[in-house]
Design an enzyme around this catalytic site. Structure first.
Site, mmCIF file in Angstrom:
data_model
loop_
_atom_site.group_PDB
_atom_site.id
_atom_site.type_symbol
_atom_site.label_atom_id
_atom_site.label_comp_id
_atom_site.label_asym_id
_atom_site.label_seq_id
_atom_site.Cartn_x
_atom_site.Cartn_y
_atom_site.Cartn_z
ATOM 1 N N ARG A 25 -4.295 -10.065 3.926
ATOM 2 C CA ARG A 25 -4.782 -11.399 4.297
ATOM 3 C C ARG A 25 -3.657 -12.343 4.715
ATOM 4 O O ARG A 25 -3.933 -13.418 5.253
ATOM 5 C CB ARG A 25 -5.583 -12.018 3.140
ATOM 6 C CG ARG A 25 -6.931 -11.338 2.928
ATOM 7 C CD ARG A 25 -7.830 -12.115 1.968
ATOM 8 N NE ARG A 25 -9.188 -11.620 1.982
ATOM 9 C CZ ARG A 25 -9.697 -10.752 1.099
ATOM 10 N NH1 ARG A 25 -8.942 -10.281 0.129
ATOM 11 N NH2 ARG A 25 -10.947 -10.361 1.197
ATOM 12 N N ASP B 90 -3.381 -7.009 -7.701
ATOM 13 C CA ASP B 90 -4.747 -7.342 -8.101
ATOM 14 C C ASP B 90 -4.884 -7.003 -9.592
ATOM 15 O O ASP B 90 -5.533 -6.013 -9.961
ATOM 16 C CB ASP B 90 -5.736 -6.553 -7.257
ATOM 17 C CG ASP B 90 -5.580 -6.869 -5.775
ATOM 18 O OD1 ASP B 90 -6.209 -7.827 -5.312
ATOM 19 O OD2 ASP B 90 -4.796 -6.172 -5.096
ATOM 20 N N MET C 13 2.912 -9.235 -0.764
ATOM 21 C CA MET C 13 2.312 -8.668 0.453
ATOM 22 C C MET C 13 0.806 -8.574 0.298
ATOM 23 O O MET C 13 0.297 -8.249 -0.781
ATOM 24 C CB MET C 13 2.897 -7.292 0.732
ATOM 25 C CG MET C 13 4.316 -7.373 1.214
ATOM 26 S SD MET C 13 4.863 -5.790 1.843
ATOM 27 C CE MET C 13 6.559 -6.211 2.215
ATOM 28 N N HIS D 272 0.834 -1.206 0.000
ATOM 29 C CA HIS D 272 0.000 0.000 0.000
ATOM 30 C C HIS D 272 0.870 1.258 0.000
ATOM 31 O O HIS D 272 0.591 2.218 -0.729
ATOM 32 C CB HIS D 272 -0.881 0.038 1.248
ATOM 33 C CG HIS D 272 -1.893 -1.063 1.352
ATOM 34 N ND1 HIS D 272 -1.812 -2.041 2.311
ATOM 35 C CD2 HIS D 272 -3.025 -1.323 0.638
ATOM 36 C CE1 HIS D 272 -2.848 -2.859 2.197
ATOM 37 N NE2 HIS D 272 -3.593 -2.458 1.184
#
Ligand code: AMP
Length: 279
Positions: A187, A150, A184, A37
């Protein structure tokens, strides 16, 4: 860093910034922030004058049997990390602010939403597109940063932005991994020590596939079969899917070429993990 919980307040703040000639970059997240992130945050800070991070665990992208309730949350830790990164605004709306009543309007990207993760998670990408559309309306960013971790999500959102003429420049950032290769993910915290070790089969099988491609093998079926064999040799792992797909339509390809995405989803115990690589 200013923390904002209301949509109208967020929109006013961004309009004020833009009025003073500054550009705004958005990083949408579901929190429990890690270096993946933060790499997006750093990129947003380079690409725009003002960095906005949204933190919202979006209920409508979770299936009824998925981990909405147990999804890891730590607001104070996330806020502290974002302050260190000198984020300007943290937009953290409550569920009721984003979905105040019965919600009847959804954004879907047909076809693409049904492939890969869409098969195991029906409705997931409709939930993602709808919340990102709502975040774009609330924040009106000039650019938005998403992770290639993703990959399907990034492609679907790029398609949504193109199809609906949304004036947001989409930036897709590389996958950040742990030193041992595991991509990373918030979850990853679900994994016990044995599962954490077993989870390495995802990145390892991709690395082996990469080596095969580098050695000249372009046969998708052969490469996918080798990956499947590697993952099935790990007792704690269960393959959801392994596919080599065309980025334009996410349809399986027979032959790997530049731009092909090799993507996989694997259950490690009860935790579903995803990873991918771009040829
Ligand atoms: P999430 O909080 O899981 O919804 O992720 C928020 C954003 O961070 C998405 O654009 C993800 O693709 C991105 N992201 C998550 N993990 C990684 C990673 N390991 N490397 C790069 N980006 C990531």
């Amino acid at each position: 860093m200013i923390i904002i919980r209301q949509i109208d307040e967020m929109r006013r703040a961004v309009r004020r910034e833009k009025g003073q000639g500054r550009t705004v970059g958005l990083v949408p997240t579901m929190g429990y922030l890690h270096e993946g992130h933060l790499s997006l945050v750093r990129l947003a800070r380079r690409e725009a004058d003002v960095a906005v991070v949204s933190l919202f665990v979006n209920p409508i992208q979770f299936g009824p049997k998925e981990d909405l309730k147990s999804y890891p949350r730590d607001f104070e830790r996330d806020a502290a990390r974002l302050r260190i990164e000198q984020v300007d605004y943290l937009f953290a709306p409550a569920d009721k602010e984003m979905y105040p009543g019965e919600h009847r309007t959804f954004v879907e990207v047909r076809g693409l939403q049904d492939r890969l993760c869409g098969r195991t998670r029906p409705g997931h990408f409709q939930g993602v597109c709808t919340v990102v559309m709502k975040l774009f309306q609330a924040i009106e960013p000039d650019c938005a940063v998403f992770g290639r971790k993703d990959a399907q999500q990034a492609l679907i959102l790029q398609r949504m932005v193109a199809d609906l003429n949304i004036p947001v420049r989409m930036i897709v950032a590389p996958i950040i991994r742990e030193p041992d290769g595991l991509a990373m993910s918030s979850r990853n915290t679900y994994l016990d020590p044995a599962e954490r070790k077993a989870a390495l089969v995802l990145s390892r099988s991709l690395a082996e596939a990469r080596a095969a491609v580098d050695a000249g093998n372009r046969d998708a079926a052969e490469i996918v079969a080798a990956m499947r064999a590697a993952i099935e040799s790990e007792p704690l792992a269960r393959v959801d899917y392994i596919e080599a797909v065309d980025p334009a339509d996410l349809a399986p390809v027979a032959e790997l070429r530049e731009g092909t995405i090799v993507a996989l989803a694997v259950f490690i115990g009860r935790t579903r993990l995803i990873d991918n690589m771009l040829i």
